[in-house]
Every structure is written in C-alpha cells, then in structure tokens.
Scaffold this motif. Structure first.
Motif, PDB file in Angstrom:
ATOM      1  N   SER A   1       0.857  -1.182   0.000  1.00 58.52           N
ATOM      2  CA  SER A   1       0.000   0.000   0.000  1.00 58.52           C
ATOM      3  C   SER A   1       0.893   1.231   0.000  1.00 58.52           C
ATOM      4  O   SER A   1       1.828   1.343   0.797  1.00 58.52           O
ATOM      5  CB  SER A   1      -0.928   0.006   1.210  1.00 58.52           C
ATOM      6  OG  SER A   1      -0.191   0.014   2.395  1.00 58.52           O
ATOM      7  N   TYR A   2       0.620   2.142  -0.925  1.00 59.31           N
ATOM      8  CA  TYR A   2       1.396   3.364  -1.057  1.00 59.31           C
ATOM      9  C   TYR A   2       0.660   4.517  -0.401  1.00 59.31           C
ATOM     10  O   TYR A   2      -0.565   4.518  -0.327  1.00 59.31           O
ATOM     11  CB  TYR A   2       1.640   3.682  -2.532  1.00 59.31           C
ATOM     12  CG  TYR A   2       2.524   2.678  -3.215  1.00 59.31           C
ATOM     13  CD1 TYR A   2       3.887   2.658  -2.962  1.00 59.31           C
ATOM     14  CD2 TYR A   2       2.012   1.760  -4.110  1.00 59.31           C
ATOM     15  CE1 TYR A   2       4.715   1.750  -3.589  1.00 59.31           C
ATOM     16  CE2 TYR A   2       2.830   0.845  -4.733  1.00 59.31           C
ATOM     17  CZ  TYR A   2       4.183   0.844  -4.476  1.00 59.31           C
ATOM     18  OH  TYR A   2       4.997  -0.055  -5.090  1.00 59.31           O
TER      19      TYR A   2
ATOM     20  N   ILE B   1      -5.033   7.306  -3.035  1.00 66.25           N
ATOM     21  CA  ILE B   1      -4.375   7.708  -4.271  1.00 66.25           C
ATOM     22  C   ILE B   1      -4.785   6.774  -5.402  1.00 66.25           C
ATOM     23  O   ILE B   1      -5.242   5.657  -5.168  1.00 66.25           O
ATOM     24  CB  ILE B   1      -2.837   7.705  -4.129  1.00 66.25           C
ATOM     25  CG1 ILE B   1      -2.319   6.336  -3.741  1.00 66.25           C
ATOM     26  CG2 ILE B   1      -2.381   8.745  -3.131  1.00 66.25           C
ATOM     27  CD1 ILE B   1      -0.814   6.229  -3.708  1.00 66.25           C
ATOM     28  N   TYR B   2      -4.627   7.271  -6.628  1.00 65.91           N
ATOM     29  CA  TYR B   2      -4.926   6.448  -7.793  1.00 65.91           C
ATOM     30  C   TYR B   2      -3.906   6.701  -8.884  1.00 65.91           C
ATOM     31  O   TYR B   2      -3.238   7.732  -8.914  1.00 65.91           O
ATOM     32  CB  TYR B   2      -6.344   6.711  -8.312  1.00 65.91           C
ATOM     33  CG  TYR B   2      -6.585   8.112  -8.818  1.00 65.91           C
ATOM     34  CD1 TYR B   2      -6.472   8.407 -10.166  1.00 65.91           C
ATOM     35  CD2 TYR B   2      -6.927   9.136  -7.942  1.00 65.91           C
ATOM     36  CE1 TYR B   2      -6.703   9.694 -10.637  1.00 65.91           C
ATOM     37  CE2 TYR B   2      -7.158  10.418  -8.401  1.00 65.91           C
ATOM     38  CZ  TYR B   2      -7.045  10.681  -9.754  1.00 65.91           C
ATOM     39  OH  TYR B   2      -7.259  11.959 -10.212  1.00 65.91           O
TER      40      TYR B   2
ATOM     41  N   ARG C   1      -1.967  10.238  -8.301  1.00 69.43           N
ATOM     42  CA  ARG C   1      -2.606  11.475  -7.860  1.00 69.43           C
ATOM     43  C   ARG C   1      -3.378  11.194  -6.578  1.00 69.43           C
ATOM     44  O   ARG C   1      -4.086  10.201  -6.468  1.00 69.43           O
ATOM     45  CB  ARG C   1      -3.536  12.003  -8.933  1.00 69.43           C
ATOM     46  CG  ARG C   1      -4.108  13.350  -8.619  1.00 69.43           C
ATOM     47  CD  ARG C   1      -4.729  13.953  -9.877  1.00 69.43           C
ATOM     48  NE  ARG C   1      -5.069  15.324  -9.679  1.00 69.43           N
ATOM     49  CZ  ARG C   1      -4.266  16.349  -9.889  1.00 69.43           C
ATOM     50  NH1 ARG C   1      -3.048  16.132 -10.313  1.00 69.43           N
ATOM     51  NH2 ARG C   1      -4.655  17.569  -9.688  1.00 69.43           N
ATOM     52  N   CYS C   2      -3.240  12.098  -5.621  1.00 68.47           N
ATOM     53  CA  CYS C   2      -3.923  11.972  -4.334  1.00 68.47           C
ATOM     54  C   CYS C   2      -5.305  12.611  -4.450  1.00 68.47           C
ATOM     55  O   CYS C   2      -5.435  13.740  -4.921  1.00 68.47           O
ATOM     56  CB  CYS C   2      -3.107  12.651  -3.244  1.00 68.47           C
ATOM     57  SG  CYS C   2      -3.881  12.594  -1.619  1.00 68.47           S
TER      58      CYS C   2
ATOM     59  N   GLY D   1      -4.631  16.463  -3.875  1.00 65.61           N
ATOM     60  CA  GLY D   1      -4.500  16.801  -5.285  1.00 65.61           C
ATOM     61  C   GLY D   1      -3.090  16.712  -5.827  1.00 65.61           C
ATOM     62  O   GLY D   1      -2.844  17.013  -6.988  1.00 65.61           O
ATOM     63  N   ARG D   2      -2.138  16.298  -5.033  1.00 63.68           N
ATOM     64  CA  ARG D   2      -0.742  16.219  -5.493  1.00 63.68           C
ATOM     65  C   ARG D   2      -0.582  15.079  -6.492  1.00 63.68           C
ATOM     66  O   ARG D   2      -1.085  13.984  -6.307  1.00 63.68           O
ATOM     67  CB  ARG D   2       0.182  16.003  -4.314  1.00 63.68           C
ATOM     68  CG  ARG D   2       1.638  15.919  -4.754  1.00 63.68           C
ATOM     69  CD  ARG D   2       2.537  15.711  -3.565  1.00 63.68           C
ATOM     70  NE  ARG D   2       3.904  15.610  -4.001  1.00 63.68           N
ATOM     71  CZ  ARG D   2       4.832  16.487  -3.720  1.00 63.68           C
ATOM     72  NH1 ARG D   2       4.529  17.526  -2.973  1.00 63.68           N
ATOM     73  NH2 ARG D   2       6.052  16.328  -4.141  1.00 63.68           N
ATOM     74  N   SER D   3       0.153  15.354  -7.557  1.00 64.71           N
ATOM     75  CA  SER D   3       0.489  14.355  -8.546  1.00 64.71           C
ATOM     76  C   SER D   3       1.987  14.110  -8.458  1.00 64.71           C
ATOM     77  O   SER D   3       2.780  15.045  -8.564  1.00 64.71           O
ATOM     78  CB  SER D   3       0.108  14.847  -9.940  1.00 64.71           C
ATOM     79  OG  SER D   3       0.447  13.881 -10.895  1.00 64.71           O
ATOM     80  N   SER D   4       2.395  12.868  -8.240  1.00 60.98           N
ATOM     81  CA  SER D   4       3.815  12.590  -8.071  1.00 60.98           C
ATOM     82  C   SER D   4       4.127  11.161  -8.488  1.00 60.98           C
ATOM     83  O   SER D   4       3.242  10.330  -8.683  1.00 60.98           O
ATOM     84  CB  SER D   4       4.245  12.803  -6.620  1.00 60.98           C
ATOM     85  OG  SER D   4       3.561  11.908  -5.776  1.00 60.98           O
ATOM     86  N   VAL D   5       5.425  10.886  -8.602  1.00 55.49           N
ATOM     87  CA  VAL D   5       5.934   9.558  -8.901  1.00 55.49           C
ATOM     88  C   VAL D   5       6.358   8.931  -7.583  1.00 55.49           C
ATOM     89  O   VAL D   5       7.054   9.553  -6.788  1.00 55.49           O
ATOM     90  CB  VAL D   5       7.133   9.648  -9.868  1.00 55.49           C
ATOM     91  CG1 VAL D   5       7.740   8.291 -10.104  1.00 55.49           C
ATOM     92  CG2 VAL D   5       6.706  10.285 -11.169  1.00 55.49           C
ATOM     93  N   LEU D   6       5.938   7.705  -7.347  1.00 51.92           N
ATOM     94  CA  LEU D   6       6.268   7.064  -6.075  1.00 51.92           C
ATOM     95  C   LEU D   6       7.679   6.483  -6.064  1.00 51.92           C
ATOM     96  O   LEU D   6       8.348   6.482  -5.051  1.00 51.92           O
ATOM     97  CB  LEU D   6       5.256   5.960  -5.765  1.00 51.92           C
ATOM     98  CG  LEU D   6       3.820   6.446  -5.577  1.00 51.92           C
ATOM     99  CD1 LEU D   6       2.896   5.269  -5.345  1.00 51.92           C
ATOM    100  CD2 LEU D   6       3.731   7.414  -4.420  1.00 51.92           C
TER     101      LEU D   6
END
Length: 93
Positions: free
Chosen positions: A7-8, A18-19, A32-33, A37-42
């Motif tokens: 789980s991230y 997140i999705y 994206r959360c 609303g943050r969009s990031s690379v895990l």
C-alpha cells in the motif's frame, strides 16, 4: 500461494487515497492523491548522488554550456538550473 500487497501513501499528506494517473516522460507511473491533489511519482528511476550534483554544478559554474552538460551527463537543463538556484540560495543563507 503467498500474496504480498503493497500500500502506497501520498508523499505530501500521507493519505492512502491515491490512484494511478498515467505516466511521465521517463515512463514512471504517476499517482494522484484524491485528498490533497498532489500528482507525483512514487518510485523515481533516476537519482543523482550529491557528489554527482556537485560535479555538474561546478562544471556549469566553470562556463560549461547547458547543452554540453545535457550531452555529457544526461541531465535535463531544467533540472540543472533548479540545482544551481538551490545552491545559490543555500550560499546566501
């Protein structure tokens, strides 16, 4: 059979809501959360060590061109300029 689930969490708000939201230019999956609303690379692919960053910054400060730096080290000019701006701010403080 063993099933392992991972789980991230959001890198900003630590939410599990997140999705997956496509891919970036490097091919990394972006997420994206839904909460903040943050969009990031895990898991970013390319990581530069502090020694490599220092070498690139010093090469640029010795009058190396951005295009030459891109060919030599494989770093994007925008990334290099961001590092240079951060290093100048740290010198001021």
């Amino acid at each position: 059979m063993i099933i392992e689930t991972i789980s991230y969490l959001c890198t900003r708000c630590q939410s599990a809501n997140i999705y997956k939201n496509g891919h970036n230019k490097s091919g990394n999956a972006q997420f994206r959360c839904k909460d903040c609303g943050r969009s990031s690379v895990l898991k970013p692919k390319i990581k530069y060590t502090e020694e490599q960053k220092e070498l690139m910054i010093n090469t640029y400060l010795e009058r190396g061109s951005l295009r030459g730096m891109q060919r030599l080290f494989g770093v994007a000019p925008q990334t290099l300029m961001g590092w240079i701006k951060k290093s100048k701010q740290q010198e001021i403080e």
